[in-house]
Design a protein around this motif. Structure first.
Motif, PDB file in Angstrom:
ATOM      1  N   VAL A  16       0.869  -1.180   0.000  1.00 50.34           N
ATOM      2  CA  VAL A  16       0.000   0.000   0.000  1.00 50.34           C
ATOM      3  C   VAL A  16       0.905   1.230   0.000  1.00 50.34           C
ATOM      4  CG1 VAL A  16      -1.704   1.340   1.290  1.00 50.34           C
ATOM      5  CG2 VAL A  16      -1.891  -1.164   1.194  1.00 50.34           C
ATOM      6  N   LEU A  17       0.726   2.090  -0.995  1.00 45.63           N
ATOM      7  CA  LEU A  17       1.474   3.335  -1.090  1.00 45.63           C
ATOM      8  C   LEU A  17       0.603   4.444  -0.519  1.00 45.63           C
ATOM      9  CD1 LEU A  17       2.938   2.921  -4.698  1.00 45.63           C
ATOM     10  CD2 LEU A  17       3.775   1.973  -2.528  1.00 45.63           C
ATOM     11  N   LEU A  18       0.872   4.826   0.715  1.00 46.32           N
ATOM     12  CA  LEU A  18       0.035   5.772   1.444  1.00 46.32           C
ATOM     13  C   LEU A  18       0.340   7.202   0.990  1.00 46.32           C
ATOM     14  CD1 LEU A  18      -2.064   6.035   3.744  1.00 46.32           C
ATOM     15  CD2 LEU A  18      -0.136   6.362   5.303  1.00 46.32           C
ATOM     16  N   CYS A  19      -0.685   7.915   0.567  1.00 48.27           N
ATOM     17  CA  CYS A  19      -0.506   9.257   0.000  1.00 48.27           C
ATOM     18  C   CYS A  19      -1.105  10.352   0.875  1.00 48.27           C
ATOM     19  CB  CYS A  19      -1.123   9.310  -1.398  1.00 48.27           C
ATOM     20  SG  CYS A  19      -0.371   8.134  -2.545  1.00 48.27           S
ATOM     21  N   ALA A  20      -1.424  10.034   2.107  1.00 42.29           N
ATOM     22  CA  ALA A  20      -1.956  11.014   3.055  1.00 42.29           C
ATOM     23  C   ALA A  20      -1.496  10.640   4.456  1.00 42.29           C
ATOM     24  CB  ALA A  20      -3.480  11.052   3.002  1.00 42.29           C
ATOM     25  N   GLU A  21      -1.421  11.625   5.320  1.00 39.49           N
ATOM     26  CA  GLU A  21      -1.121  11.354   6.724  1.00 39.49           C
ATOM     27  C   GLU A  21      -2.372  10.802   7.402  1.00 39.49           C
ATOM     28  OE1 GLU A  21       1.798  11.472   7.884  1.00 39.49           O
ATOM     29  OE2 GLU A  21       2.808  12.621   6.309  1.00 39.49           O
ATOM     30  N   ASP A  22      -2.197   9.788   8.216  1.00 36.28           N
ATOM     31  CA  ASP A  22      -3.338   9.214   8.926  1.00 36.28           C
ATOM     32  C   ASP A  22      -3.875  10.211   9.954  1.00 36.28           C
ATOM     33  OD1 ASP A  22      -3.409   6.659   7.729  1.00 36.28           O
ATOM     34  OD2 ASP A  22      -1.757   5.985   8.994  1.00 36.28           O
ATOM     35  N   SER A  23      -5.186  10.359  10.003  1.00 39.40           N
ATOM     36  CA  SER A  23      -5.792  11.154  11.064  1.00 39.40           C
ATOM     37  C   SER A  23      -5.803  10.327  12.349  1.00 39.40           C
ATOM     38  CB  SER A  23      -7.224  11.529  10.694  1.00 39.40           C
ATOM     39  OG  SER A  23      -8.039  10.375  10.652  1.00 39.40           O
ATOM     40  N   GLU A  24      -5.918  10.994  13.461  1.00 37.88           N
ATOM     41  CA  GLU A  24      -5.949  10.284  14.744  1.00 37.88           C
ATOM     42  C   GLU A  24      -7.137   9.326  14.807  1.00 37.88           C
ATOM     43  OE1 GLU A  24      -6.210  11.259  19.560  1.00 37.88           O
ATOM     44  OE2 GLU A  24      -5.889  12.880  18.114  1.00 37.88           O
ATOM     45  N   TYR A  25      -8.278   9.752  14.269  1.00 40.91           N
ATOM     46  CA  TYR A  25      -9.474   8.908  14.297  1.00 40.91           C
ATOM     47  C   TYR A  25      -9.262   7.614  13.518  1.00 40.91           C
ATOM     48  CZ  TYR A  25     -14.124   7.165  13.183  1.00 40.91           C
ATOM     49  OH  TYR A  25     -15.205   6.351  13.016  1.00 40.91           O
ATOM     50  N   VAL A  26      -8.782   7.725  12.283  1.00 39.81           N
ATOM     51  CA  VAL A  26      -8.585   6.529  11.452  1.00 39.81           C
ATOM     52  C   VAL A  26      -7.481   5.651  12.023  1.00 39.81           C
ATOM     53  CG1 VAL A  26      -7.929   5.716   9.147  1.00 39.81           C
ATOM     54  CG2 VAL A  26      -9.485   7.655   9.385  1.00 39.81           C
TER      55      VAL A  26
END
Length: 263
Positions: A16-26
């Protein structure tokens, strides 16, 4: 950096190529967007799959030798513009071209869908308006029916985007449209597939994102309340999308979707 998983023989590897910073909720609820995608796509009960994370948004991508070890890649959504000139976006587009030449499977979702289109010679830009909805998309007859999946001619999917694919090269094929977006889904050859909507999203993720968009001033409160009310009474076809994505990504093991795509 991503790290190669350990599994039995034979072993299938996906990233998985992550293209966003994870939010605290997710992050707290799902283990980040990596956890969201893995929950949808992984089938590793027998230990025959390994799933790894690369934070593309931070410039973390597999090198040439490492990329060869993977069977497929998934490019996630993002808050960034796929048509932007950020260095990491340019690097991601170059990476897609490289792994396409290796004939690796690449699935792109939302921002990832747009990145794939740019990499193969398409154009991306602002849509007329935000699309935040549970939208029905019409699948192309070249995609359905697929007897092994029993897909209907239309599927509902969660959308949350303000950019869209405007144009694709002649070799690409549009395989889904909606009354909002002309290119909801496309394929390029047998190894690239993009989906504008979010097959991985749950309704609670979308409701959370609506609140974030409201807080940041991207949408007005009456519109946010209307969206929430509409979303609460509908359900996306998540299982059908899961089957479609899994069949594309792992087609040679699961009843090859690519044979249906061949011209």
């Amino acid at each position: 950096m991503g790290s190669l998983g350990i599994c039995g023989n034979p072993c299938r590897r996906f990233a998985v190529l992550l293209c966003a910073e994870d939010s605290e909720y997710v992050r707290e609820t799902y283990g980040g967007y990596f956890g969201v995608f893995k929950a949808m796509l992984a089938e590793d009960e027998d230990g025959s799959e390994a799933w790894d994370l690369f934070r593309a948004v931070s410039g973390d991508l597999p090198g040439d030798a490492e990329a060869e070890l993977y069977d497929g890649f998934v490019i996630t959504g993002s808050c960034s513009d796929a048509h932007g000139d950020d260095l990491w976006i340019q690097q991601l587009v170059s990476f897609v071209k490289k792994v396409d030449s290796m004939r690796k499977k690449i699935l792109g979702v939302c921002f990832g869908h747009q990145i794939l289109s740019i990499a193969v010679g398409g154009k991306v830009g602002r849509a007329k308006s935000w699309d935040i909805s549970l939208r029905t998309v019409q699948l192309s007859p070249t995609l359905t029916p697929i007897s092994s999946l029993n897909l209907p001619s239309s599927l509902s999917i969660i959308e949350c985007h303000r950019d869209e694919v405007k144009e694709l090269p002649p070799k690409a094929e549009v395989i889904a449209r909606s009354n909002q977006t002309g290119i909801e889904m496309f394929r390029y050859g047998n190894n690239i597939m993009g989906i504008q909507g979010h097959p991985e999203y749950t309704k609670d993720i979308l409701l959370y994102l609506i609140d974030r968009l409201l807080q940041r001033g991207f949408i007005e409160k009456p519109y946010a309340e209307e969206l929430k009310a509409n979303i609460e009474v509908c359900e996306p076809d998540r299982e059908a999308w899961r089957k479609l994505c899994v069949t594309f990504l792992k087609g040679d093991l699961k009843g090859d979707l690519c044979s249906e795509f061949d011209n």
